[in-house]
Write a protein that holds these residues in place. Structure first.
Motif, PDB file in Angstrom:
ATOM      1  N   GLN A 101       0.812  -1.226   0.000  1.00 33.01           N
ATOM      2  CA  GLN A 101       0.000   0.000   0.000  1.00 33.01           C
ATOM      3  C   GLN A 101       0.844   1.274   0.000  1.00 33.01           C
ATOM      4  O   GLN A 101       0.374   2.323  -0.427  1.00 33.01           O
ATOM      5  CB  GLN A 101      -0.949   0.025   1.205  1.00 33.01           C
ATOM      6  N   ILE A 102       2.068   1.207   0.498  1.00 34.68           N
ATOM      7  CA  ILE A 102       2.918   2.403   0.497  1.00 34.68           C
ATOM      8  C   ILE A 102       4.171   2.205  -0.358  1.00 34.68           C
ATOM      9  O   ILE A 102       5.133   2.952  -0.251  1.00 34.68           O
ATOM     10  CB  ILE A 102       3.297   2.856   1.921  1.00 34.68           C
ATOM     11  N   HIS A 103       4.155   1.231  -1.242  1.00 30.94           N
ATOM     12  CA  HIS A 103       5.276   0.978  -2.143  1.00 30.94           C
ATOM     13  C   HIS A 103       5.332   2.061  -3.220  1.00 30.94           C
ATOM     14  O   HIS A 103       4.313   2.547  -3.693  1.00 30.94           O
ATOM     15  CB  HIS A 103       5.121  -0.387  -2.811  1.00 30.94           C
TER      16      HIS A 103
ATOM     17  N   ASN B  70       2.541   5.034   6.562  1.00 29.19           N
ATOM     18  CA  ASN B  70       2.135   4.100   7.593  1.00 29.19           C
ATOM     19  C   ASN B  70       0.956   3.308   7.055  1.00 29.19           C
ATOM     20  O   ASN B  70       0.027   3.887   6.493  1.00 29.19           O
ATOM     21  CB  ASN B  70       1.747   4.852   8.874  1.00 29.19           C
ATOM     22  N   SER B  71       1.002   2.022   7.215  1.00 34.29           N
ATOM     23  CA  SER B  71      -0.083   1.194   6.712  1.00 34.29           C
ATOM     24  C   SER B  71      -0.573   0.241   7.792  1.00 34.29           C
ATOM     25  O   SER B  71       0.192  -0.552   8.334  1.00 34.29           O
ATOM     26  CB  SER B  71       0.367   0.395   5.492  1.00 34.29           C
TER      27      SER B  71
ATOM     28  N   SER C 171      -8.017  -4.317  11.362  1.00 35.84           N
ATOM     29  CA  SER C 171      -9.427  -3.909  11.306  1.00 35.84           C
ATOM     30  C   SER C 171      -9.571  -2.417  11.011  1.00 35.84           C
ATOM     31  O   SER C 171     -10.610  -1.968  10.543  1.00 35.84           O
ATOM     32  CB  SER C 171     -10.126  -4.255  12.624  1.00 35.84           C
ATOM     33  N   ALA C 172      -8.531  -1.618  11.249  1.00 35.54           N
ATOM     34  CA  ALA C 172      -8.589  -0.177  10.961  1.00 35.54           C
ATOM     35  C   ALA C 172      -8.536   0.085   9.460  1.00 35.54           C
ATOM     36  O   ALA C 172      -9.120   1.055   8.979  1.00 35.54           O
ATOM     37  CB  ALA C 172      -7.440   0.546  11.646  1.00 35.54           C
ATOM     38  N   ALA C 173      -7.856  -0.761   8.703  1.00 34.70           N
ATOM     39  CA  ALA C 173      -7.714  -0.624   7.251  1.00 34.70           C
ATOM     40  C   ALA C 173      -7.332   0.799   6.866  1.00 34.70           C
ATOM     41  O   ALA C 173      -7.967   1.442   6.048  1.00 34.70           O
ATOM     42  CB  ALA C 173      -8.998  -1.061   6.545  1.00 34.70           C
ATOM     43  N   ASP C 174      -6.266   1.288   7.475  1.00 33.01           N
ATOM     44  CA  ASP C 174      -5.848   2.675   7.290  1.00 33.01           C
ATOM     45  C   ASP C 174      -4.501   2.722   6.565  1.00 33.01           C
ATOM     46  O   ASP C 174      -3.589   1.957   6.893  1.00 33.01           O
ATOM     47  CB  ASP C 174      -5.722   3.354   8.662  1.00 33.01           C
ATOM     48  N   VAL C 175      -4.379   3.617   5.578  1.00 34.52           N
ATOM     49  CA  VAL C 175      -3.120   3.848   4.879  1.00 34.52           C
ATOM     50  C   VAL C 175      -2.865   5.347   4.885  1.00 34.52           C
ATOM     51  O   VAL C 175      -3.729   6.136   4.512  1.00 34.52           O
ATOM     52  CB  VAL C 175      -3.161   3.336   3.427  1.00 34.52           C
TER      53      VAL C 175
END
Length: 75
Positions: A5-7, A46-47, A52-56
């Motif tokens: 996700q942060i690549h 930050n990923s 459960s937060a599914a935050d990027v």
């Protein structure tokens, strides 16, 4: 940790500066350019995508910018 996700792919950064000074050394000027190609790039991230937060979260670097400084020397 590194996550997809942060690549980001590799990138090149192009910066330049030009300085001028008078013969007597009283005046100096500097013209600078940063990120001339206006590259979009991540400086940190930050990923929690797989929780459960599914935050990027991604923080991007500064876009193209330029600056001019002029200096007068009293001596």
């Amino acid at each position: 940790i590194n996550t997809p996700q942060i690549h980001q792919d590799s990138y090149d950064m192009l910066n330049a500066s030009f300085a001028l000074e008078t013969n007597d050394g009283r005046w100096e000027s500097l013209l600078s350019f940063r990120n001339i190609t206006d590259e979009e790039y991540i400086i940190t991230g930050n990923s929690s995508f797989q929780t459960s937060a599914a935050d990027v979260e991604q923080v991007y670097g500064r876009p193209f910018e330029w600056s001019l400084s002029v200096k007068y020397n009293f001596f």
